[in-house]
Design an enzyme around this catalytic site. Structure first.
Site, PDB file in Angstrom:
ATOM      1  N   GLU B  69       0.809  -1.221   0.000  1.00  0.00           N
ATOM      2  CA  GLU B  69       0.000   0.000   0.000  1.00  0.00           C
ATOM      3  C   GLU B  69       0.842   1.270   0.000  1.00  0.00           C
ATOM      4  O   GLU B  69       0.470   2.274  -0.605  1.00  0.00           O
ATOM      5  CB  GLU B  69      -0.959   0.000   1.202  1.00  0.00           C
ATOM      6  CG  GLU B  69      -2.132  -0.954   1.063  1.00  0.00           C
ATOM      7  CD  GLU B  69      -1.783  -2.407   1.363  1.00  0.00           C
ATOM      8  OE1 GLU B  69      -0.681  -2.656   1.910  1.00  0.00           O
ATOM      9  OE2 GLU B  69      -2.582  -3.301   1.052  1.00  0.00           O
ATOM     10  N   HIS B 138     -11.073  -4.736   7.714  1.00  0.00           N
ATOM     11  CA  HIS B 138     -11.692  -4.411   6.429  1.00  0.00           C
ATOM     12  C   HIS B 138     -12.777  -3.344   6.578  1.00  0.00           C
ATOM     13  O   HIS B 138     -13.261  -2.835   5.581  1.00  0.00           O
ATOM     14  CB  HIS B 138     -12.350  -5.652   5.819  1.00  0.00           C
ATOM     15  CG  HIS B 138     -11.403  -6.648   5.245  1.00  0.00           C
ATOM     16  ND1 HIS B 138     -10.490  -7.327   5.999  1.00  0.00           N
ATOM     17  CD2 HIS B 138     -11.227  -7.081   3.970  1.00  0.00           C
ATOM     18  CE1 HIS B 138      -9.803  -8.151   5.218  1.00  0.00           C
ATOM     19  NE2 HIS B 138     -10.217  -8.023   3.987  1.00  0.00           N
TER      20      HIS B 138
END
Lengths: 347, 340
Positions: B69, B138
């Site tokens: 990321e 999440h």
């Protein structure tokens, strides 16, 4: 410190021999960068500038890099110790670095068309930026490459690994230069890695890696020129480790006598890059003591002008609101208006 | 069929379809737009938000990245400097912890630290929010963390039409935008989406329901993202009880539509703020401070706050008790309406 032999995985280096003029230009740049750095250091001691990191020990790396690149096509993303040694990319690099040290907001603005980024303090974050920039240049079919500096300590950051890995996947035209000066503030390289050198890490990325003597400007030039020729030919990234020794403190705020062994530093001073290059050019009949004097005087004068101009550059306090966004958000505009009102309309 | 009617044509879409439709349109409009991230190309994204882009625009503009990321966000900085318009995807907002230093320390600061040398037209898309039984990390609602970072714009659509209009605005905006998509709303939220050019400006809240004159409403609810839908359902529950609720979707937290907030509070005097994030230091707190600054003397009751709790986002068997639902929101509205 022993300098490892080159461990490049790629083919034979074929670099045209350097002209006498280029060799002299490199030594001039090296001497000048040390003067500039010392002067900025002194400004801090005089209370006129903020904390800054002296260049001592990295001069040959900077001279080799800036002469091997094409300032009209290539980009340099520095860490923070390099801005005194990139004048070939434009005189505004030094002028803006002086402003940066003085704490002036314009110090971070190196204007067009100079292809150098301002210092980076969040270590290794500049490596993904360099890979993105190189990726974008490739996407736009632009010539040139991107060179990014980081230190031995910064190779322990995740961004270094993520970026070098992605650079390999993309075949990005990027040169990652690890300035291994032995120290990350007080932490020696033995506390950063078990690897026998930093170029070895290139194996994990599947890209070429090479270790060069960072006290030898000519060796650095050749390694960078080689990496550049492959980058612009579409052959992808290279990791270049330049081994030197930090001859000064980490920054103006550091006392290296607390941790640097005196005998090790003394041995490193024998390989002071400026001493190495001066004796090499004197041996070739390209340099005299008078040249050194002239160069030092010119660098001092250059710095006098930069500091004078920098200190004369006023800062309007309301500029703290500028460039947060392309246009102020309503809330920021409101804060700015209150800021001015609190000051009776004068900032 | 006239051009005018073409321009007015709409189609019912899910929010996910609207996002995909808009990415296609923006990539066709501007060849500098690049979409990249984990599984966005060949797979079309784990939710199919980027479906079909690879075939339409090719592998140079639609790129599967390594699973990393920080370098997704970090390369966006370099791409922007090279003159591209990066639209990276972080697969789930909770994963952006691993890019936080790049987003907060670099993306948000590039314009400021270079005094405007570089435009930063980066739109980081990321789904977030709970209620769909995802694994850990999440579902986190991190908008308040990012709203505390100067230089970012924080955009949270709550309808399919807004997903189009706000995403198109984001991609064309010269500043970095965090475009946060409610994953529970991806397929649940369906509405009429204009097929032609449709731009929703930042900083303009949307009235989802309420009287023509706000003074005729009893309570105003401020919400964003999927909590707008939850608040709407709560308002419908209360209609039978005769409590008239105004639901305002803030759409963008940065920039914030302070004018609409002030106007509503002045007219109604009773306020509920709803967020999915933990209670402490959420954006609801900022809204209440803003109401305090702008319209304190118009309040007829304490401003109520409905939120998640100060616990990490929980696992599946607990999450329905954690995320505000219509019942909890309705209870807060009822209390606020009845407060002396």
């Amino acid at each position: 410190m022993a300098v490892p032999a080159a461990v490049g995985q790629h083919g034979v280096v074929t670099i045209p021999s350097l002209s006498d003029e280029t060799l002299r230009s490199m030594l001039t740049a090296m001497l000048s960068s040390r003067v500039y750095s010392q002067r900025v250091f002194n400004l801090q001691r005089q209370g006129r500038a903020g904390t800054n990191a002296p260049v001592d020990g990295s001069e040959a790396i900077l001279a080799g890099v800036e002469h091997a690149l094409d300032p009209s096509e290539d980009w340099v993303l520095p860490q923070y110790r390099e801005l005194v040694g990139l004048e070939r990319f434009g005189t505004d690099v030094l002028d803006r670095y002086v402003l940066y040290a003085l704490g002036h907001p314009e110090g971070g603005h190196i204007p067009e068309p100079t292809r150098v980024w301002p210092p980076q303090i969040s270590l290794a974050t500049q490596v993904p930026h360099a890979v993105g920039l190189a990726w974008g240049m490739k996407a736009r079919s632009e010539p040139g490459c991107v060179l990014v500096f980081l230190g031995d300590g910064s190779t322990s950051e995740g961004d270094f690994y993520e970026a070098c890995n992605f650079a390999g996947v993309l075949d990005a035209p990027v040169i990652v230069v690890v300035v291994n000066n032995g120290w990350a503030i007080s932490t020696p390289i033995a506390r950063q890695t078990r690897a026998k050198n930093f170029a070895e890490k290139s194996h994990a990325f599947g890209i070429p890696g090479v270790t060069v003597d960072g006290t030898d400007a000519i060796a650095v030039y050749e390694a960078i020129a080689d990496a550049r020729s492959r980058a612009v030919a579409g052959a992808g990234p290279t990791l270049v480790e330049c081994v030197t020794y930090r001859l000064g403190p980490h920054t103006t705020a550091d006392d290296p006598t607390r941790y640097v062994p005196g005998d090790e530093l003394a041995a490193a001073r024998e390989r002071d890059p400026i001493v190495v290059m001066t004796s090499e050019l004197e041996r070739r009949g390209l340099w005299t003591a008078a040249d050194t004097e002239t160069t030092l005087a010119a660098a001092d004068a250059r710095m006098d002008a930069a500091v004078r101009a920098g200190e004369a550059m006023a800062v309007d306090q309301v500029e703290l609101f500028d460039h947060v966004y392309a246009e102020h958000t309503p809330r920021l505009a409101d804060q700015r208006a209150r800021f001015l009102a609190d000051r009776g309309g004068v900032s | 069929m006239s051009l005018a009617s073409d321009a007015a044509a709409t189609r019912t879409m899910t929010m996910l379809e609207a996002i995909n439709h808009t990415l296609h349109a923006e990539m066709a409009r501007d060849d500098r737009v690049m979409v990249f991230g984990e599984d966005v190309a060949a797979n079309g994204g784990v939710f199919r938000a980027t479906e079909g882009l690879l075939d339409a625009f090719g592998e140079d503009r639609v790129v599967d990245t390594p699973l990393a990321e920080a370098v997704i966000a970090g390369t966006a900085v370099g791409l922007a400097a090279a003159g591209m318009v990066p639209v990276p995807e972080i697969q789930f907002l909770g994963f952006s912890y691993q890019a936080f230093h790049q987003i907060a320390g670099q993306v948000a600061r590039l314009r400021y630290r270079t005094r405007g040398r570089f435009d930063v037209p980066i739109t980081i898309r990321a789904p977030f929010g709970g209620g769909v039984r995802t694994p850990e990390l999440h579902s986190e609602s991190l908008e308040a963390q990012y709203a505390n970072i100067p230089g970012l714009k924080i955009v949270l659509p709550a309808s399919a039409a807004d997903a189009k209009g706000l995403l198109a605005t984001a991609i064309r905006d010269p500043d970095p935008v965090l475009f946060l998509e409610p994953l529970r709303g991806y397929r649940m939220l369906r509405d009429e989406v204009p097929l032609g050019e449709h731009l929703v400006p930042f900083g303009e809240a949307r009235t989802v329901m309420g009287a023509d004159d706000p003074a005729d409403d009893d309570v105003v609810v401020f919400a964003w993202s999927f909590m707008v839908e939850m608040s709407r359902r709560a308002a419908e529950l209360l209609a039978d009880e005769g409590i008239r609720v105004r639901v305002v979707d803030l759409r963008t937290l940065v920039p914030l539509d302070v004018d609409t907030i002030r106007t509503c509070v002045e007219a109604i005097g009773r306020v509920v703020v709803v967020q999915e994030a933990p209670e402490t230091n959420g954006f609801a707190s900022e809204l209440i401070a803003t109401i305090n600054d702008e319209a304190f003397y118009s309040l007829e009751a304490p401003v109520a706050r409905v939120s998640g709790y100060d616990a990490p986002y929980p696992v599946g068997q607990l999450e329905d008790s954690y995320v505000p639902d219509a019942g909890r929101i309705a209870a807060a509205i009822r209390r606020t309406a009845g407060a002396a």
